[in-house]
Motif scaffolding. Structure first.
Motif, PDB file in Angstrom:
ATOM      1  N   GLN A  35       0.832  -1.209   0.000  1.00  0.00           N
ATOM      2  CA  GLN A  35       0.000   0.000   0.000  1.00  0.00           C
ATOM      3  C   GLN A  35       0.864   1.255   0.000  1.00  0.00           C
ATOM      4  N   SER A  38       2.442   1.762  -3.415  1.00  0.00           N
ATOM      5  CA  SER A  38       1.431   2.119  -4.419  1.00  0.00           C
ATOM      6  C   SER A  38       1.045   3.583  -4.287  1.00  0.00           C
ATOM      7  N   VAL A  48       0.369   1.866 -11.092  1.00  0.00           N
ATOM      8  CA  VAL A  48       0.735   0.534 -10.594  1.00  0.00           C
ATOM      9  C   VAL A  48      -0.222  -0.471 -11.231  1.00  0.00           C
ATOM     10  N   ILE A  51       0.292  -6.026  -8.274  1.00  0.00           N
ATOM     11  CA  ILE A  51       1.067  -6.334  -7.078  1.00  0.00           C
ATOM     12  C   ILE A  51       1.028  -7.849  -6.930  1.00  0.00           C
ATOM     13  N   LYS A 229     -15.126   5.705  -8.781  1.00  0.00           N
ATOM     14  CA  LYS A 229     -15.421   4.367  -8.261  1.00  0.00           C
ATOM     15  C   LYS A 229     -16.199   4.476  -6.954  1.00  0.00           C
ATOM     16  N   HIS A 231     -17.576   2.906  -3.400  1.00  0.00           N
ATOM     17  CA  HIS A 231     -17.169   1.934  -2.385  1.00  0.00           C
ATOM     18  C   HIS A 231     -18.246   1.855  -1.309  1.00  0.00           C
TER      19      HIS A 231
ATOM     20  N   GLU B  23      -8.542   0.540  -6.225  1.00  0.00           N
ATOM     21  CA  GLU B  23      -8.264   1.171  -4.934  1.00  0.00           C
ATOM     22  C   GLU B  23      -7.057   0.541  -4.245  1.00  0.00           C
ATOM     23  N   LEU B  24      -6.785  -0.745  -4.564  1.00  0.00           N
ATOM     24  CA  LEU B  24      -5.618  -1.411  -3.981  1.00  0.00           C
ATOM     25  C   LEU B  24      -4.339  -0.987  -4.702  1.00  0.00           C
ATOM     26  N   LEU B  25      -4.460  -0.689  -5.993  1.00  0.00           N
ATOM     27  CA  LEU B  25      -3.277  -0.356  -6.800  1.00  0.00           C
ATOM     28  C   LEU B  25      -2.880   1.110  -6.674  1.00  0.00           C
ATOM     29  N   THR B  29      -6.612   1.767  -0.457  1.00  0.00           N
ATOM     30  CA  THR B  29      -7.124   0.751   0.462  1.00  0.00           C
ATOM     31  C   THR B  29      -6.020  -0.240   0.820  1.00  0.00           C
TER      32      THR B  29
END
Lengths: 283, 283
Positions: A35, A38, A48, A51, A229, A231, B23-25, B29
């Motif tokens: 995290q 990124s 990115v 992962i 996006k 959530h 959101e992870l990249l 998050t």
């Protein structure tokens, strides 16, 4: 939408992150390194793309490095597996993937031995012997450059490959972060141009995510360089949804304005279907 | 050591985890889902071999699913991308990777419509219309089975493929966890036999990790089914190191004894080089 996103991507440099460590695969450790990296890369305007987490195993490491190089990202950053123990295997895996030999790197050996000299001085003990586990931290793939580690012993490693810059960092977060801050960030900045990432979240109450779906779709069509996006927080029926709006851009001036415009369009449309939009997160 | 590890692996079922979400990249998050799932799977005696994070992009999803299937893990679990918005693309990506069509699944549609009926009753409004974004959550790859979602709207999805069971879960942690607890854990248990994971940590003060390296190596050679990994906390020179000892075994009886034996061997060897071992984590 996919095509529009790809336009944005083509403008930006791409990165993949590889995290090495059994502790991540058994759920012992939360992957905060991925995290953190990124976030840093994204802020520099870098995209990115992937992962990947793999085990402390030479073949696993060699395979993922080989696979990732084949996708030709501009940058690969790895974390973990640089220490003195037998299961610190990242450099062996990297060397295998590149078909390069491992050899003591004099510059790295100087960095490592200076660390142990400082340790000996600090603890008022006689010189710390350079045992094989210690020399291992200075044993790099051929043609690699060590990167100074401001807070730990194992140097980071940089490899300039044909299309990819491969940067190998330790797994201890304080060491990884300080090597990044001191050296890696500058390398990335030089390569990634003036790109930057802008983001903002708003929060919608009183609507279901499935009711927001067509609104988000329409606003994105009207604003092709902005990514939106939703959530859902908790259950969908609780009707509290974060809407994250972001843009990766080369020129910064207009990005904030664009985000603001998109947020106004979203708020207005959500209002029309009976939802309420707030700027601060609900607690 | 690698060969010894592979013996253990051959006894256990393997899993890969794929997390879908921009959101992870972008580092927005923290990937707690991957840690949670890894921990659950490991506790069931399953070996998690890889965790991969990819973007909300049909091709990225299709590619990673295809690549992962080629490695033939017994299980693949994906998280994220099952909701009603346009960027929830996991099922489209999975269908593409398998060259299967997407079609409304009647069982899934019943699950989704029952959720909206309950929502309407609870909020005392007229029936919630099954709009395209809502029907999307019941549109599955052919021959897929929906899995009930106890706390959210989008069902999980199960696909029994030739050598791999592919389980598709939502990204909202409460939904992912409750589908896992209610249904997936049972499926995994049935498949993974009586395997289990045993672990214990001890903490060493007053020694450097590079001094522990040969000790750990030797103890592992004497105890081939036990895995030992050192985790320096903070800087190496602070000399406070967690040593994590673990074993994945089919039969449980002797595992605790084995861990205890290894811890005694480690403690004794560390004592001999002037280190101190404690059982509770230092603060």
């Amino acid at each position: 939408m996919i095509i529009l996103r790809q336009n944005v991507r083509a403008m930006t440099r791409e990165m993949e992150i590889i995290c090495v460590g059994n502790e991540l695969l058994i759920g012992k450790t939360l992957n905060t390194n991925a995290q953190w990296l990124s976030k840093q890369a994204t802020a520099l305007g870098i995209t990115v793309k992937r992962i990947t987490v793999v085990a402390d195993d030479v073949n696993e490491i060699a395979n993922i490095v080989r696979e990732t190089l084949r996708r030709k990202p501009r940058f690969i950053i790895t974390t973990g597996g640089l220490g003195p123990t037998f299961d610190d295997k990242t450099l062996e895996g990297v060397a295998k993937s590149l078909k390069r030999k491992l050899a003591i790197n004099e510059k790295a050996l100087k960095m490592v031995s200076e660390k142990y000299e400082a340790y000996a001085r600090k603890n008022r003990i006689k010189a710390v012997e350079l045992t094989p586990p210690r020399i291992k931290m200075a044993t790099l793939p051929e043609k690699a450059e060590p990167i100074p580690n401001p807070v730990g012993t194992a140097p980071g490693v940089q490899l300039d490959l044909e299309e990819t810059m491969l940067i190998v960092l330790p797994g201890v977060p304080s060491e990884m972060e300080s090597i990044f801050d001191e050296t890696v960030e500058g390398m990335l900045k030089q390569e990634s141009g003036k790109g930057a990432f802008y983001e903002k979240s708003i929060y919608a109450e009183g609507v279901m995510e499935s009711s927001l779906a067509p609104i988000i779709y329409k606003v994105m069509q009207n604003n092709p360089d902005v990514y939106i996006k939703s959530h859902p927080k908790g259950r969908e029926s609780r009707s509290y949804i974060e809407i994250h709006v972001s843009i990766t851009a080369r020129e910064s001036e207009k990005s904030e304005d664009k985000l603001q415009k998109v947020i106004m369009q979203l708020s207005s449309a959500i209002g029309k279907i009976g939802g309420k939009v707030v700027v601060d997160e609900l607690s």
